[in-house]
Design a protein around this motif. Structure first.
Motif, mmCIF file in Angstrom:
data_model
loop_
_atom_site.group_PDB
_atom_site.id
_atom_site.type_symbol
_atom_site.label_atom_id
_atom_site.label_comp_id
_atom_site.label_asym_id
_atom_site.label_seq_id
_atom_site.Cartn_x
_atom_site.Cartn_y
_atom_site.Cartn_z
ATOM 1 N N LEU A 93 55.869 95.316 -96.383
ATOM 2 C CA LEU A 93 56.019 93.914 -95.999
ATOM 3 C C LEU A 93 54.668 93.333 -95.603
ATOM 4 N N ASP A 94 54.503 92.045 -95.863
ATOM 5 C CA ASP A 94 53.306 91.339 -95.411
ATOM 6 C C ASP A 94 53.439 90.869 -93.965
ATOM 7 N N VAL A 95 54.646 90.962 -93.428
ATOM 8 C CA VAL A 95 54.906 90.480 -92.068
ATOM 9 C C VAL A 95 55.021 91.673 -91.121
ATOM 10 N N GLN A 96 54.323 91.591 -90.006
ATOM 11 C CA GLN A 96 54.369 92.628 -88.982
ATOM 12 C C GLN A 96 55.098 92.109 -87.748
ATOM 13 N N LEU A 97 55.786 93.026 -87.074
ATOM 14 C CA LEU A 97 56.509 92.695 -85.845
ATOM 15 C C LEU A 97 55.645 93.129 -84.667
ATOM 16 N N LYS A 98 55.091 92.160 -83.968
ATOM 17 C CA LYS A 98 54.150 92.460 -82.883
ATOM 18 C C LYS A 98 54.845 92.750 -81.560
ATOM 19 N N LEU A 127 55.544 87.474 -84.538
ATOM 20 C CA LEU A 127 55.350 87.928 -85.909
ATOM 21 C C LEU A 127 53.960 87.558 -86.411
ATOM 22 N N GLN A 128 53.463 88.332 -87.357
ATOM 23 C CA GLN A 128 52.197 88.012 -88.006
ATOM 24 C C GLN A 128 52.335 88.233 -89.506
ATOM 25 N N ASN A 129 52.118 87.173 -90.265
ATOM 26 C CA ASN A 129 52.196 87.213 -91.722
ATOM 27 C C ASN A 129 50.781 87.245 -92.279
ATOM 28 N N ALA A 175 49.983 87.442 -95.452
ATOM 29 C CA ALA A 175 49.914 86.883 -96.802
ATOM 30 C C ALA A 175 49.374 85.457 -96.762
ATOM 31 N N ASP A 176 49.095 84.911 -97.935
ATOM 32 C CA ASP A 176 48.567 83.547 -98.022
ATOM 33 C C ASP A 176 49.659 82.485 -97.898
ATOM 34 N N GLY A 177 50.905 82.876 -98.128
ATOM 35 C CA GLY A 177 52.003 81.921 -98.083
ATOM 36 C C GLY A 177 53.173 82.447 -97.281
ATOM 37 N N PRO A 178 54.235 81.660 -97.150
ATOM 38 C CA PRO A 178 55.399 82.073 -96.355
ATOM 39 C C PRO A 178 56.112 83.275 -96.970
ATOM 40 N N ARG A 179 56.722 84.081 -96.109
ATOM 41 C CA ARG A 179 57.478 85.247 -96.547
ATOM 42 C C ARG A 179 58.816 85.286 -95.796
ATOM 43 N N PRO A 180 59.936 85.504 -96.504
ATOM 44 C CA PRO A 180 61.233 85.627 -95.824
ATOM 45 C C PRO A 180 61.480 87.072 -95.390
#
Length: 600
Positions: free
Chosen positions: A356-361, A414-416, A418-423
């Motif tokens: 995933l490009d999104v991390q759970l901080k 959260l921290q994304n 990527a360059d764009g939004p991610r679901p």
């Protein structure tokens, strides 16, 4: 089809079916309705469930041809001879028919109050007076909760087992196991808070059922619930049930369903679904003669232990609206879950290698509308018992107790990258520290049991923009609970209402008041676990307007491609704390739940 105006005749006919009114308006439609009351209708009896499903189909045809008044009038006519049949059929009709969804059923609280107060004096305040025996008394408040009982009743209406195969909802068998497993997880945590051990499975079907149960003033228009003394055993010849039990256990351990030469291979969570379809004897059951009616027959044999030699007398285990009140319900379902657990435990563990490009901080639990950052100590939540009163039109009052808690919300950071939004999908569980140690070896015999106590709190889609983001979610929006959230069971909109918020599908869902465990006076310790998964793969959409997505699905679909209960649906290969430390999509947080020992 949108909501339509429901006439007073329709409302009156519905009340007749539930034993709350007197017939008005329409003359009988036919001469072929049942003329004799059969012994104790029970939806757990395969033949009765099939007849109710067939009657529901007939109500759908009548409604389309002649309208709701005619359909409900026919149900009222049937109820004169067989009220149990009419009640369950009308429930299915109200959920599985476009026109039927405009029919609102009277709340279980109202029905319980009306019958409990039947012999009371005008203006008198009454209670149900139901209770168990021995140490089980400590959990009476949980088993008697009005909305928990209504949830169980309505789940079996939303997911009826004997409707036409085309009407069986997606993943019905898997959800049969998961919904009841989650009820058991919550029950065991409440037992722990009361100083009791987790519920003992009814592994030996000829052994004592343990504690007794007295239903007090509990009754319906067609059943007299009788008490069961402590130490009773299942009634009747148990040879067939024991054989069915052995066959399901063998299927779970060998991953092969059905008789020799005809076996169907069980794989992954699809195997859970096939196993559940057999255990509950659904109309999609592949081996009806071989696997029989395991779940329902167990209910019947336990209910029969309370029979007092009349056609109307039975135990509460015979009815979905009352079964969970009996301590034996939990022992029987723990045994059913043991069979399914053995299957899950033999599956390959999850690898948690999803990229995933999104991390759970981090995750924290806060008072609702709170905006304070998480501190170094555990987040705290307070619960308390409340006393409610339901006023009937005859000036009698029914008194009941229920658990509540201070409003709370989750906050995740959260921290994304990527360059764009991610679901992503956020999955939140509550882990009781005394039953689930994040540092314990999960490969030992006791360690493998820990995942059974993970309580699902929420599951929701989040669209995360590039960069950092904080997401807040209120407890009252949980995917687990009945929504809109009902704080006091007495607030439930009843049959007089005009919208569809109280249809059976909407009233399917765990009570808001029981979303979190009661805890203890000194504070009961938990770990709040959160995990992100790829929503594009999960296919979880926007939350439904009412009901419970996690326990009741959305329409005919179950909106999550992953196994129910993921990631705790399979054995872990390393301590959870270690997995979280090495996985940027997971987080843990200490939580303490304090119970205010007083009834308000």
């Amino acid at each position: 089809m949108g909501a339509i105006m429901v006439s007073e005749i329709v409302k009156a006919n519905v009340e007749i079916v539930f034993g709350l009114g007197t017939k008005i308006g329409l003359k009988p439609l036919s001469q072929d309705t049942p003329k004799q009351q059969p012994p104790g209708f029970s939806v757990f009896r395969k033949e009765d469930a099939t007849r109710a499903a067939e009657l529901a189909e007939r109500l759908m045809v009548i409604a389309e041809d002649k309208g709701l008044e005619s359909a409900t009038a026919f149900a009222a006519e049937v109820s004169e001879a067989n009220p149990g049949l009419a009640r369950h059929a009308l429930g299915i009709f109200s959920t599985h028919s476009a026109m039927g969804r405009n029919v609102r059923l009277p709340s279980l609280l109202r029905r319980t109050a009306a019958f409990a107060a039947r012999t009371a004096a005008k203006g008198e305040e009454v209670t149900l007076g139901s209770k168990s025996t021995g140490e089980e008394v400590a959990l009476d408040w949980f088993r008697e909760d009005p909305l928990a009982n209504e949830h169980h009743e309505h789940w079996h209406i939303v997911y009826p087992n004997r409707v036409a195969p085309a009407r069986i909802k997606q993943r019905h068998g898997e959800l049969f196991y998961y919904m009841h497993q989650q009820m058991l997880a919550r029950y065991d945590v409440e037992r722990l808070s009361a100083g009791l051990k987790p519920v003992a499975p009814l592994a030996d079907l000829r052994s004592s059922l343990g504690s007794g149960y007295d239903p007090g003033q509990l009754e319906t228009s067609y059943l007299d619930y009788e008490p069961r003394e402590p130490g009773k055993t299942m009634a009747g010849d148990l040879a067939d049930l024991i054989l069915l039990d052995e066959r399901l256990a063998r299927a779970a351990s060998t991953h092969r369903l059905g008789p020799a030469g005809e076996e169907v291979l069980l794989e992954g969570h699809q195997g859970s679904n096939l196993l559940g379809l057999e255990a509950e004897s659904t109309s999609l059951q592949r081996f009806e003669e071989f696997h029989g009616n395991h779940h329902g027959d167990g209910h019947g044999h336990i209910a029969a232990a309370s029979v007092r030699n009349t056609n109307r007398s039975t135990g509460v285990m015979a009815d979905t609206a009352t079964a969970i009140r009996d301590p034996a319900f939990w022992r029987w379902h723990r045994h059913i879950d043991d069979i399914h657990f053995s299957y899950q435990d033999s599956l390959d563990p999850h690898t948690f290698d999803e990229q995933l490009d999104v991390q759970l901080k981090g995750i924290s639990l806060q008072p609702e509308e709170g905006d304070s950052p998480a501190g170094p100590g555990p987040d705290e939540l307070r619960t308390f018992m409340r006393s409610g009163r339901y006023k009937l039109t005859n000036e009698k009052t029914y008194k009941y107790d229920f658990l509540s808690h201070e409003p709370f919300q989750f906050r995740v950071d959260l921290q994304n990258t990527a360059d764009g939004p991610r679901p992503v999908t956020l999955r939140v569980f509550l882990l009781p520290s005394a039953l689930f140690s994040i540092d314990a070896d999960p490969t030992t015999a006791s360690g493998r049991q820990m995942r059974r106590f993970a309580i699902e709190l929420d599951k929701v889609k989040i669209d995360v923009p590039a960069g950092e983001m904080s997401f807040v979610r209120k407890g009252r929006d949980s995917s687990v609970i009945r929504r809109p959230a009902v704080v006091d069971p007495g607030e439930v909109a009843d049959i007089e209402g005009g919208d569809q918020s109280a249809t059976a599908e909407c009233t399917c869902g765990w009570p808001f008041g029981l979303l979190v465990p009661r805890g203890t006076v000194d504070g009961m310790h938990f770990k709040l676990f959160a995990m992100l998964t790829d929503n594009a793969a999960d296919r979880i959409g926007s939350p439904k307007k009412c009901g419970s997505m996690s326990f009741c699905g959305v329409g005919d679909q179950y909106p999550d491609a992953k196994p129910m209960g993921y990631p705790f649906d399979r054995r872990l290969t390393a301590p959870l704390g270690q997995l979280v430390a090495t996985n940027p999509t997971m987080a843990l947080r200490d939580v303490s739940i304090h119970w205010q020992d007083a009834v308000g």
